[in-house]
Enzyme design. Sequence first.
Site, PDB file in Angstrom:
ATOM      1  N   GLY A   1      -2.514  -1.240  -7.339  1.00 22.45           N
ATOM      2  CA  GLY A   1      -1.362  -2.125  -7.381  1.00 22.45           C
ATOM      3  C   GLY A   1      -1.568  -3.283  -8.350  1.00 22.45           C
TER       4      GLY A   1
ATOM      5  CB  SER B   1      -4.182  -7.082   4.408  1.00 21.86           C
ATOM      6  OG  SER B   1      -3.914  -5.831   3.825  1.00 21.86           O
TER       7      SER B   1
ATOM      8  CG  HIS C   1      -1.858  -1.069   1.377  1.00 17.78           C
ATOM      9  ND1 HIS C   1      -1.721  -2.066   2.315  1.00 17.78           N
ATOM     10  CD2 HIS C   1      -2.993  -1.350   0.706  1.00 17.78           C
ATOM     11  CE1 HIS C   1      -2.736  -2.914   2.222  1.00 17.78           C
ATOM     12  NE2 HIS C   1      -3.520  -2.509   1.246  1.00 17.78           N
TER      13      HIS C   1
HETATM   14  P1  AMP Z   1      -6.322  -3.837  -0.631  1.00 18.70           P
HETATM   15  O1  AMP Z   1      -6.222  -3.084   0.663  1.00 18.70           O
HETATM   16  O2  AMP Z   1      -5.813  -5.238  -0.540  1.00 18.70           O
HETATM   17  O3  AMP Z   1      -7.680  -3.724  -1.270  1.00 18.70           O
HETATM   18  O4  AMP Z   1      -5.319  -3.115  -1.618  1.00 18.70           O
HETATM   19  C1  AMP Z   1      -5.412  -1.742  -1.881  1.00 18.70           C
HETATM   20  C2  AMP Z   1      -4.502  -1.406  -3.043  1.00 18.70           C
HETATM   21  O5  AMP Z   1      -3.157  -1.756  -2.684  1.00 18.70           O
HETATM   22  C3  AMP Z   1      -4.856  -2.215  -4.306  1.00 18.70           C
HETATM   23  O6  AMP Z   1      -4.696  -1.370  -5.447  1.00 18.70           O
HETATM   24  C4  AMP Z   1      -3.831  -3.318  -4.286  1.00 18.70           C
HETATM   25  O7  AMP Z   1      -3.523  -3.831  -5.553  1.00 18.70           O
HETATM   26  C5  AMP Z   1      -2.620  -2.599  -3.687  1.00 18.70           C
HETATM   27  N1  AMP Z   1      -1.714  -3.593  -3.125  1.00 18.70           N
HETATM   28  C6  AMP Z   1      -1.968  -4.524  -2.166  1.00 18.70           C
HETATM   29  N2  AMP Z   1      -0.899  -5.304  -1.964  1.00 18.70           N
HETATM   30  C7  AMP Z   1       0.066  -4.866  -2.820  1.00 18.70           C
HETATM   31  C8  AMP Z   1       1.403  -5.282  -3.106  1.00 18.70           C
HETATM   32  N3  AMP Z   1       1.964  -6.288  -2.487  1.00 18.70           N
HETATM   33  N4  AMP Z   1       2.076  -4.589  -4.054  1.00 18.70           N
HETATM   34  C9  AMP Z   1       1.519  -3.532  -4.710  1.00 18.70           C
HETATM   35  N5  AMP Z   1       0.262  -3.121  -4.489  1.00 18.70           N
HETATM   36  C10 AMP Z   1      -0.456  -3.761  -3.558  1.00 18.70           C
END
Ligand code: AMP
Length: 299
Positions: free
Chosen positions: A147, A186, A37
């Site tokens: 991401g 997460s 993130h």
């Molecule tokens: P989430 O909280 O899992 O919904 O993720 C929020 C944003 O963070 C999304 O655009 C994900 O793709 C990005 N994201 C989560 N994990 C990663 C990672 N390991 N590398 C890059 N972006 C990430």
Amino acid sequence: MIRVTSPEEVKRIVKAKKQAGQTIGFIPTMGFLHEGHLSLFKKARETSDFVCVSIFVNPTQFGDPKDYSTYPRDIERDAELAEKAGADLLFCPDREAIYPNDEEVTVKVNARTDVLCGASRPGHFDGVATVLTKFFNIFSPDKAYFGLKDAQQVAVVQSLIHSFHYDIELVPCPLVRESDGLAKSSRNVHLSDEERAEAVHLSRGLKAGIETVEAGERDFDAVIRAVRQYYADHLKLGTVDYVDVLNYPECSRKQKTIAGRFIIACAVQYANARLIDNMIADSADIKEAAFHAANIDEK
Ligand code: AMP
């Protein structure tokens, strides 16, 4: 950093910033922030004037109620991390603020949903597109940062932006990994020590697939077989949900054989966490794939 829970207040603040000539960067998250993130926050800090982050565990994108209720949450820790990473506004709405009329109106995604996470999590991308439509209308961002950890999501959101004529630039950001290659997520906190040790093999399996393409293989199914064989040999605790090789960003097989940009993706179910991973490369420039694979340190 301003903390806001009301969509109306976000709209007021954003309007004032825009009137003052600032560009708005928006990063939607479900919280329990990690370096994946934070890499998006960094990119936003560099390329937008006013950086907005949302933390909302969106109920409509979860099929499994247990997955939703056990999704890790720690708003106070997240707020500290977001502020340190340079966020200007943190939006943490409750469910009623985002779904005031429950689900009277929703968005349905009709392309790219029959493969990968779309196939194994029916309705998932409808939930994602619905909540992002709401957020895009609340924030009216100039840029939105996503991401490539969720590469299928990036392709779906690009299609949402195009289909609904949003004046938003989607900024795709590279997937961030642990030093042993595990994609940061997460959900990794739900892995036991044994599962965590085994999970390094997810990215190594994808790398094995990339190496077959590097060696000249262009048959989709042969590459899938190579990855599946690697997992059969190395995964004892996790169950493979899917392994697929598709053209990217189409998320389909455009031709009979691999040509141009493609994704190798997997999902593996552990006792309390479903992990996803992917590598994107171009068969015409396989050095790029080698670059991604080389980023994985096999110590
Ligand atoms: P989430 O909280 O899992 O919904 O993720 C929020 C944003 O963070 C999304 O655009 C994900 O793709 C990005 N994201 C989560 N994990 C990663 C990672 N390991 N590398 C890059 N972006 C990430």
